[in-house]
Enzyme design. Structure first.
Site, mmCIF file in Angstrom:
data_model
loop_
_atom_site.group_PDB
_atom_site.id
_atom_site.type_symbol
_atom_site.label_atom_id
_atom_site.label_comp_id
_atom_site.label_asym_id
_atom_site.label_seq_id
_atom_site.Cartn_x
_atom_site.Cartn_y
_atom_site.Cartn_z
ATOM 1 N N GLU A 219 0.811 -1.217 0.000
ATOM 2 C CA GLU A 219 0.000 0.000 0.000
ATOM 3 C C GLU A 219 0.844 1.268 0.000
ATOM 4 O O GLU A 219 0.550 2.232 -0.709
ATOM 5 C CB GLU A 219 -0.943 -0.015 1.207
ATOM 6 C CG GLU A 219 -2.117 -0.971 1.079
ATOM 7 C CD GLU A 219 -1.781 -2.417 1.370
ATOM 8 O OE1 GLU A 219 -2.646 -3.288 1.174
ATOM 9 O OE2 GLU A 219 -0.624 -2.683 1.817
ATOM 10 N N GLN B 257 -8.052 -2.323 -1.167
ATOM 11 C CA GLN B 257 -8.946 -3.476 -1.225
ATOM 12 C C GLN B 257 -9.995 -3.379 -0.113
ATOM 13 O O GLN B 257 -11.168 -3.685 -0.318
ATOM 14 C CB GLN B 257 -8.145 -4.766 -1.098
ATOM 15 C CG GLN B 257 -8.868 -5.967 -1.640
ATOM 16 C CD GLN B 257 -7.927 -7.134 -1.869
ATOM 17 O OE1 GLN B 257 -7.434 -7.722 -0.904
ATOM 18 N NE2 GLN B 257 -7.668 -7.453 -3.130
ATOM 19 N N PHE B 258 -9.563 -2.916 1.043
ATOM 20 C CA PHE B 258 -10.444 -2.548 2.151
ATOM 21 C C PHE B 258 -9.854 -1.298 2.792
ATOM 22 O O PHE B 258 -8.632 -1.146 2.844
ATOM 23 C CB PHE B 258 -10.545 -3.669 3.196
ATOM 24 C CG PHE B 258 -11.249 -4.904 2.703
ATOM 25 C CD1 PHE B 258 -12.615 -5.048 2.890
ATOM 26 C CD2 PHE B 258 -10.545 -5.903 2.047
ATOM 27 C CE1 PHE B 258 -13.271 -6.179 2.418
ATOM 28 C CE2 PHE B 258 -11.183 -7.033 1.571
ATOM 29 C CZ PHE B 258 -12.559 -7.172 1.754
ATOM 30 N N ALA B 259 -10.714 -0.418 3.281
ATOM 31 C CA ALA B 259 -10.235 0.821 3.894
ATOM 32 C C ALA B 259 -9.273 0.538 5.037
ATOM 33 O O ALA B 259 -8.339 1.316 5.281
ATOM 34 C CB ALA B 259 -11.419 1.652 4.392
ATOM 35 N N ASP B 260 -9.465 -0.569 5.726
ATOM 36 C CA ASP B 260 -8.606 -0.934 6.857
ATOM 37 C C ASP B 260 -7.141 -1.021 6.455
ATOM 38 O O ASP B 260 -6.241 -0.711 7.235
ATOM 39 C CB ASP B 260 -9.034 -2.299 7.423
ATOM 40 C CG ASP B 260 -10.530 -2.430 7.618
ATOM 41 O OD1 ASP B 260 -11.259 -2.278 6.622
ATOM 42 O OD2 ASP B 260 -10.969 -2.675 8.751
ATOM 43 N N PHE B 261 -6.884 -1.435 5.197
ATOM 44 C CA PHE B 261 -5.513 -1.692 4.765
ATOM 45 C C PHE B 261 -4.717 -0.417 4.506
ATOM 46 O O PHE B 261 -3.501 -0.467 4.320
ATOM 47 C CB PHE B 261 -5.505 -2.568 3.505
ATOM 48 C CG PHE B 261 -6.126 -3.924 3.696
ATOM 49 C CD1 PHE B 261 -6.401 -4.427 4.959
ATOM 50 C CD2 PHE B 261 -6.442 -4.708 2.593
ATOM 51 C CE1 PHE B 261 -6.986 -5.676 5.133
ATOM 52 C CE2 PHE B 261 -7.023 -5.961 2.757
ATOM 53 C CZ PHE B 261 -7.289 -6.452 4.031
ATOM 54 N N HIS C 285 -11.686 -5.758 8.400
ATOM 55 C CA HIS C 285 -12.318 -5.518 7.105
ATOM 56 C C HIS C 285 -13.587 -4.677 7.244
ATOM 57 O O HIS C 285 -14.372 -4.598 6.310
ATOM 58 C CB HIS C 285 -12.682 -6.839 6.416
ATOM 59 C CG HIS C 285 -11.507 -7.680 6.032
ATOM 60 N ND1 HIS C 285 -10.793 -8.412 6.951
ATOM 61 C CD2 HIS C 285 -10.914 -7.902 4.826
ATOM 62 C CE1 HIS C 285 -9.810 -9.059 6.334
ATOM 63 N NE2 HIS C 285 -9.867 -8.763 5.037
#
Length: 658
Positions: free
Chosen positions: A397, A419-423, A464
Site C-alpha cells: 500500500e 482493497q479494504f479501507a482498513d488496509f 475488514h
C-alpha cells in the site's frame, strides 16, 4: 583512486571540478555561520559530494532527481542560485517553501528536483510513479532517486524496488553507503555483505562503485541512464563513501573510530580529483586559490543578500488558503437521462467515464485488472483501457500510494483502490505526510484519489469493517468524501477525480449491491463540501453520513409523528458548516449519528462546532449516537450490538423528550 576520463575533454574536467568545489565551499561557509550562531542547523555532506555532483551531471536536465538532505551537490549542479537555497534554509519568503519547511524538504518543477520528507524512504515510491508516467508517455527518460544505507531497512525501500522491478520502470536507485545511520554503524543495520546484493532478490541489476570517485559515479550513471532510456528497467547502485561530519552538526562524531577519519581523509573526493587534474596538467596550481576566491565571493554575496531580506510577516488567511490548491467545480448542466443503478455500478460508471475523459488517468490496486477488483468494480476495464492504465499492483500500500503521487508530479491523475479501507494503515505515512502536506509545502498539486471500501454490516470482523474516516478528517491537506446514495457515489467520485487535491473517497461495502437509485448517465459532479437535506422536518435534526443516512431515514419513516429532518454531510473535509447551522436553527434539537466509534469520531467535531457556534438556537444538548468504543466483532449479534443503529431509537427518545 584511479580516474578514467574516457572521452571527457579538459574543459569538461574543469567543469566537473568547479561543480565539485562549489558545494564544498558552500558547506564550509555554512559551518562558519553555524559556529557564529547565524544559522541553527546543518546536515553536512562533506566527503560525499562526488556522488551528488557526478550523478546529477550524468542525468539530462529534464529528468527528475529525488535527493536527500546531504545532497547539496544535486541542487548546485542543477544551477539553483545560492540565494534561493539560502532563502530556503533560513525560512525566508524567497525560499522554495516560503518558510514552511526546512533544509532540502522541497521540490521544484523548474529544476526537476523532488526533495525528501523526514520519514526516510517514501521518496523511492515517488520515483516509481514519476518513471511510470514517463514510460506511459514514451518520453524515454530516467528517474534518479537517492537513499542512505540506513533507509534500506525501511519497508518503503523494498516496496519501491519490487514495484519498479515488476513494472520494468526506468529508475536508478542510488544508495549512499556512508557507514552510519546517525550513530548506528552498518554492522547493526544489515547482515548482507553489500547492500547491492539485495538487487538479485528483485531480479534486477546491481552495481557497487566508489562513491568518492566523481568520474566513476558519472560514467556509471551516464551509461546506465543511456541504456534505461531505450530499455526501461530499474538498477540498484551502491556508492561507497564516508560522512566526515556528524549526522547533523549538533550530534558530533565521537561514536566514529578515529582511524576511519584518517583512512577516508585520504580519499576525499575533492582533494583526490584536484590532485588528478594537477597531475594531468588540466588544472594549474595558481587556478586553485583563484577559483576558491571567486566562489567564496559569490557565496558571500548570495548569502548576505538573504540575511538582509525581511522576515516573513504571518498572514492567517494566506496560511489557511495555502493548504489546498484552489479549485472550484465548473458549473455543468445535469443530465436529464437517468438510469436506475446500484451503488456499486454508479462507482464503476464514474471511474469508466473519468478514464474516457482523461487519457492520463491511471487506476491502480490489488487484483483490479483481469479479476476486476475484490468487489468487481473495475471488471472489464482492461478491455477498454488496457493493463497499462488499469494496473494490478503488488501487495504494498505505501509503495502504490507513493507511486500515485509520483504520477501526479509528472502530469498524470491517479486513483488507488484500497482493497479494504482498513488496509490503508499500511500506507498511512504516504497519505498524511506526503500527499497531504506537499501542496502547502511547495505548491505541487497532488492529483490522487484513494478509494476506500469501508464499513460494517457484512460480518467481516475487526480488519475488514472499520470506519476509519476520522484518521483523515483531522489531517489538513486531504479532502474526505463519503457518499450515501448511488447518484452521490458517482457525482462525488467524478468530482474527486477532477479535483487536483488528494481526496479520500469512502464507499460503503454494505451499500454496494443493497442500494439502487436514479443516476445521471452523463458525466455528473457533486460539489465537494456541500451537504444535502435528505428529508425535511421541524422537530429534530439528525446530522449524519454514509450508512447512517439510511439508519436515520428508517427511523424517521417509523416515526412520522416526530417530523425528523435528516442532513447528509456527504463531505467530511471540508464540511458544510452553513448547512449544519441552518438545520440547527430550524429544529433546535440535534442528533449527530455515525457508524464510527464514539470517542474521537467525526461527529465529535460537528457536535463541538454546534455547541460553540449555535448554542443560542438549541433547546437540548447536542447528542451523539455512535458505535461502541471497541473493535468491530465478526458475529452478527455482536456486530449489531456494536453498531450505532442499535442505540438510535433509545437516544432519539431521550433527545425528543428533553
Amino acid at each position: 583512486m584511479i580516474f578514467d576520463r574516457k572521452t571527457i575533454d579538459n574543459d569538461g574536467l574543469l567543469d566537473f571540478y568547479k561543480k565539485l568545489l562549489l558545494p564544498r565551499l558552500v558547506e564550509e561557509k555554512m559551518l562558519i555561520l553555524l559556529r557564529q550562531g547565524r544559522i541553527g542547523k546543518w546536515f553536512s555532506g562533506i566527503g560525499q559530494e562526488a556522488i551528488a555532483v557526478g550523478a546529477t551531471m550524468a542525468m539530462n536536465a529534464e529528468e527528475y532527481i529525488l535527493p536527500m538532505h546531504r545532497n547539496l551537490g544535486v541542487f548546485t549542479a542543477r544551477n539553483i542560485p545560492i540565494s534561493r537555497l539560502m532563502g530556503q534554509w533560513q525560512g525566508k519568503a524567497s525560499g522554495f517553501t516560503h518558510g514552511r519547511d526546512r533544509s532540502f524538504h522541497f521540490g521544484t518543477q523548474e529544476y526537476k528536483i523532488i526533495g525528501m520528507i523526514s520519514h526516510l524512504g517514501p521518496q523511492m515510491a515517488l520515483a516509481d510513479g514519476i518513471a511510470l508516467a514517463d514510460k506511459l508517455s514514451g518520453t524515454k527518460k530516467v528517474t534518479l532517486v537517492f537513499t542512505g544505507e540506513g533507509a534500506t531497512s525501511e519497508g518503503d525501500f523494498h516496496e519501491a524496488l519490487n514495484i519498479a522491478a515488476v513494472w520494468d520502470l526506468p529508475v536508478i536507485f542510488l544508495i549512499e553507503n556512508n557507514g552510519y545511520g546517525l550513530s548506528t554503524p552498518v554492522g547493526e543495520q544489515y547482515r548482507c555483505e553489500s547492500l547491492v546484493d539485495k538487487a538479485v532478490g528483485y531480479g534486477i541489476e546491481g552495481r557497487k562503485i566508489d562513491g568518492n570517485n566523481i568520474l566513476e559515479v558519472y560514467h556509471t550513471i551516464s551509461e546506465l541512464a543511456k541504456e534505461l532510456r531505450e530499455k526501461p528497467r530499474p538498477v540498484l547502485i551502491e556508492c561507497m563513501t564516508f560522512r566526515m561530519r556528524g549526522h547533523e552538526e549538533a550530534s558530533g562524531t565521537k561514536y566514529v573510530p578515529q582511524h576511519l577519519f584518517e583512512e577516508w581523509g585520504t580519499k576525499d573526493p575533492l582533494d583526490c580529483f584536484e590532485k588528478f587534474l594537477l597531475d594531468e596538467q588540466v588544472l594549474r596550481p595558481e587556478w586553485v586559490p583563484y577559483l576558491r576566491g571567486e566562489f567564496a565571493k559569490l557565496i558571500e554575496i548570495e548569502i548576505e543578500k538573504v540575511f538582509n531580506e525581511p522576515g516573513i510577516i504571518p498572514h492567517l488567511s494566506t496560511e489557511v488558503d495555502s493548504m489546498y490548491r484552489l479549485f472550484k467545480m465548473p458549473q455543468r448542466e445535469s443530465s436529464n437521462v437517468l438510469t436506475n443503478k446500484r451503488y456499486i455500478d454508479a462507482i464503476s460508471d464514474a471511474l469508466r467515464q473519468s478514464m474516457r475523459k482523461y487519457d492520463k488517468l491511471v487506476i491502480m490496486g490489488q487484483d483490479i485488472a483481469e479479476y476486476g477488483g475484490a468487489f468487481k468494480i473495475t471488471q472489464g476495464f482492461i478491455d477498454e483501457f488496457g493493463k497499462e492504465r488499469v494496473r494490478n499492483t503488488p501487495i504494498c500500500e505505501s509503495g502504490i500510494i507513493g507511486a500515485a503521487m509520483g504520477l501526479s508530479i509528472n502530469g498524470y491523475k491517479a486513483v488507488v483502490e484500497m482493497q479494504f479501507a482498513d488496509f490503508v494503515s499500511s500506507g498511512f505515512n504516504q497519505v498524511v505526510n506526503n500527499l497531504a502536506k506537499t501542496y502547502y509545502r511547495w505548491g505541487q498539486a497532488v492529483d490522487v484519489v484513494i478509494r476506500m471500501p469501508t464499513g460494517a454490516g457484512t460480518g467481516a470482523g475487526p480488519f475488514h469493517s472499520q470506519s476509519n474516516e476520522a484518521w483523515f478528517t483531522k489531517t489538513p491537506g486531504l479532502k474526505v468524501v463519503y457518499p450515501s446514495s448511488p447518484d452521490d457515489a458517482k457525482g462525488l467520485l467524478m468530482a474527486a477525480i477532477e479535483d487536483p487535491n488528494p481526496v479520500i473517497y469512502f464507499e460503503h461495502k454494505y451499500l454496494y449491491r443493497s442500494l439502487s437509485g436514479n443516476v445521471p448517465d452523463d458525466d455528473y459532479y457533486v460539489e465537494i463540501g456541500k451537504a444535502q437535506i435528505v428529508r425535511q422536518g421541524t422537530k429534530a435534526s439528525i446530522i449524519t453520513y454514509g450508512l447512517g443516512v439510511h439508519w436515520a431515514v428508517e427511523y424517521a419513516e417509523n416515526h412520522p409523528e416526530h417530523s425528523i429532518e435528516i442532513l447528509d454531510l456527504r463531505s467530511l473535509q471540508p464540511w458544510d458548516k452553513e448547512a449544519v447551522e441552518k438545520t440547527v436553527k430550524k429544529t433546535s434539537k440535534v442528533m449527530v449519528l455515525h457508524e464510527d466509534t464514539l470517542t474521537s469520531g467525526f461527529g465529535g467535531e460537528v457536535a463541538a462546532y454546534i455547541g460553540e457556534h449555535c448554542f443560542k438556537y438549541l433547546d437540548a444538548p447536542v447528542m451523539r449516537c455512535a458505535s461502541l468504543d471497541t473493535a468491530i466483532p465478526m458475529n452478527k449479534g455482536l456486530e449489531d450490538q456494536f453498531l450505532a443503529k442499535s442505540r438510535l431509537e433509545e437516544m432519539m427518545d431521550v433527545l425528543l423528550k428533553f
